[in-house]
Motif scaffolding. Sequence first.
Motif: not given
Length: 92
Positions: A85-86, A88-92
Amino acid sequence: MAAGPPPPLEPIPLPTFPEEGFSEKFLRKTRENPLVPLGCLCTVSVLVYGIICFKKGNTRRSQLMMRARVIAQGCTFAALLGGMVATAMKSR
């Protein structure tokens, strides 16, 4: 209102690391999410200790270690999901 054809669905290209070997990939993944290897190590150590207690005949301690192994596996899985999740959030 004229409706045209829908846009093509193309997958998002994933990052590639062509010159990366096993050890480099392992170190990169460990730096990205350090709790997963730590959880795996904890799970394996509790499992081995539980098996040793079982072989020695200490069934009470063996049962306790098997329950601790399940908890350690759950924590490792939670760390894996949290890291995903971290990332995925960082890549956005």
